[in-house]
Design an enzyme around this catalytic site. Sequence first.
Site, PDB file in Angstrom:
ATOM      1  N   SER A   1      77.472 121.072  20.837  1.00 51.71           N
ATOM      2  CA  SER A   1      76.244 121.750  20.415  1.00 51.71           C
ATOM      3  C   SER A   1      75.294 120.737  19.791  1.00 51.71           C
ATOM      4  O   SER A   1      74.955 120.811  18.607  1.00 51.71           O
ATOM      5  CB  SER A   1      76.580 122.870  19.423  1.00 51.71           C
ATOM      6  OG  SER A   1      77.401 123.841  20.018  1.00 51.71           O
TER       7      SER A   1
ATOM      8  N   GLY B   1      72.127 120.163  20.172  1.00 56.57           N
ATOM      9  CA  GLY B   1      70.863 120.699  19.672  1.00 56.57           C
ATOM     10  C   GLY B   1      71.010 121.296  18.282  1.00 56.57           C
ATOM     11  O   GLY B   1      70.142 121.117  17.419  1.00 56.57           O
ATOM     12  N   ASP B   2      72.111 121.992  18.054  1.00 57.99           N
ATOM     13  CA  ASP B   2      72.363 122.584  16.734  1.00 57.99           C
ATOM     14  C   ASP B   2      72.598 121.523  15.672  1.00 57.99           C
ATOM     15  O   ASP B   2      72.020 121.570  14.583  1.00 57.99           O
ATOM     16  CB  ASP B   2      73.592 123.499  16.798  1.00 57.99           C
ATOM     17  CG  ASP B   2      73.301 124.819  17.470  1.00 57.99           C
ATOM     18  OD1 ASP B   2      72.405 125.532  17.011  1.00 57.99           O
ATOM     19  OD2 ASP B   2      73.981 125.143  18.453  1.00 57.99           O
ATOM     20  N   THR B   3      73.480 120.572  15.968  1.00 54.94           N
ATOM     21  CA  THR B   3      73.843 119.599  14.946  1.00 54.94           C
ATOM     22  C   THR B   3      72.686 118.655  14.633  1.00 54.94           C
ATOM     23  O   THR B   3      72.467 118.296  13.466  1.00 54.94           O
ATOM     24  CB  THR B   3      75.091 118.806  15.353  1.00 54.94           C
ATOM     25  OG1 THR B   3      74.893 118.233  16.650  1.00 54.94           O
ATOM     26  CG2 THR B   3      76.309 119.716  15.399  1.00 54.94           C
TER      27      THR B   3
ATOM     28  N   GLY C   1      70.342 120.550  12.523  1.00 52.36           N
ATOM     29  CA  GLY C   1      70.919 120.664  11.184  1.00 52.36           C
ATOM     30  C   GLY C   1      70.741 119.396  10.374  1.00 52.36           C
ATOM     31  O   GLY C   1      70.390 119.439   9.189  1.00 52.36           O
TER      32      GLY C   1
END
Length: 426
Positions: free
Chosen positions: A199, A201-203, A206
């Site tokens: 993931s 894009g998420d990390t 974040g």
Amino acid sequence: MALPGEIPQSPFEYDFDKGGRYPNDIRNKTPKPSILDGVRILDFSQVLSGPYCTRLLADMGAEVIKVERPPLGDGARSWPAIKHGRSGAFLQFNAGKKGICLDLKKLKAIKIVKDLVKKCEVVVENFNVRAMARLGLSYRELNKVNPRLIMCSITGFGQTGPNKSRLAFATVVHAASGITEILRRQHGEDIRPAPHGLSIGDTLAGYHAAYAIMAALFYRERTGKGQYIDISMFDSLFFSIDHQVQYYLMTGEEHTVYGAVPVKRKDGYFTIGYGKYEMILRTLECIGKPELANDERFSSLEKVIFHQKEFFQLVEEWAQNYGSVEEVEALLRQAGLAVSKVCSVPEVVHSPQVESRGLLAEVDDPKIGKVKVINSPFKLSETESHLRGPSPGLGEHNKEILSRLLHYSNEEIEKLYAEGVLFCKA
């Protein structure tokens, strides 16, 4: 001051144990101050990008109060692996936080939120655009409650632009940002795009959110002013493909994808990294073909990029002459090259490097018992960043938070449970 020829001492030297390792159990660490001691964060985020951000901040010492909605809470609570009703993914993303569960459709719950905002420095959310505004919890409204507030919204495509209202998960934003196509081209023009199981894009979002929040806290210390932060998964990924984008901007053409094609052996793969032409020359010398430096295909780094398949075929043929991937890796390292065996997750988890860097820490979860969780990647000489404890049960800290921060009595809290404002399934 180091003597000539002497290696300067690391500022971390006195934090090592006798084996030159960071302690990987938080109970054995010599206490140091934490950068974010005294910073309180109200965290509405769920699944990954927001929780990843606030986990980093919790590791830095912030008190993170995770707000969830009944009856199921954060969707990551159902992600595998599940043990004794606890999700490993949820534990990892939310370790060290406290949890409160509120029905945000009820006015009393919104009042509780606004009262908590008065006691917080930061609010983080990753709902769809305008979801917080529909709840009456927009930055405009919360800024009236706390003018020093820093609020960070993380979305797929940001608060502006034609895609702002699109639903987004990491795989969707990977596709939209160009990363999926770059990976496809890496493996050949006729290969179907494949998921890579990460993931990113998420990390990345974040990390960028945590960085922006830290910068905003620094700015507030200097000016007394809070601010609103708009973080987009798309923006974060676009920023990460800088070389590919810049090549196109400079030439009008897509860059030939070059990324150290893994070399195959019968017992596994290894990868060599190249950042300058000198590494190509070292490789040709190591494989016994230094004369190929005069070959037009391999006469510069740019030309090797366009002939990478032929180049790595030469390395692959040479590698078959040795007994194991590890033996090949050792020979290439001796030649001054950056190289690694392609490792599996179990191999990495049990590697001496992970152990020595203290990248796993043990927590005592009330349902699972003792369990290892990924520890903070930050190493600071004067302050500390580490895992602070297990993840919260759903609504586990309702009573503590309302009584300690808002001075609610036991009778008032019980009434909120009876009215469905509070929910607990710890």
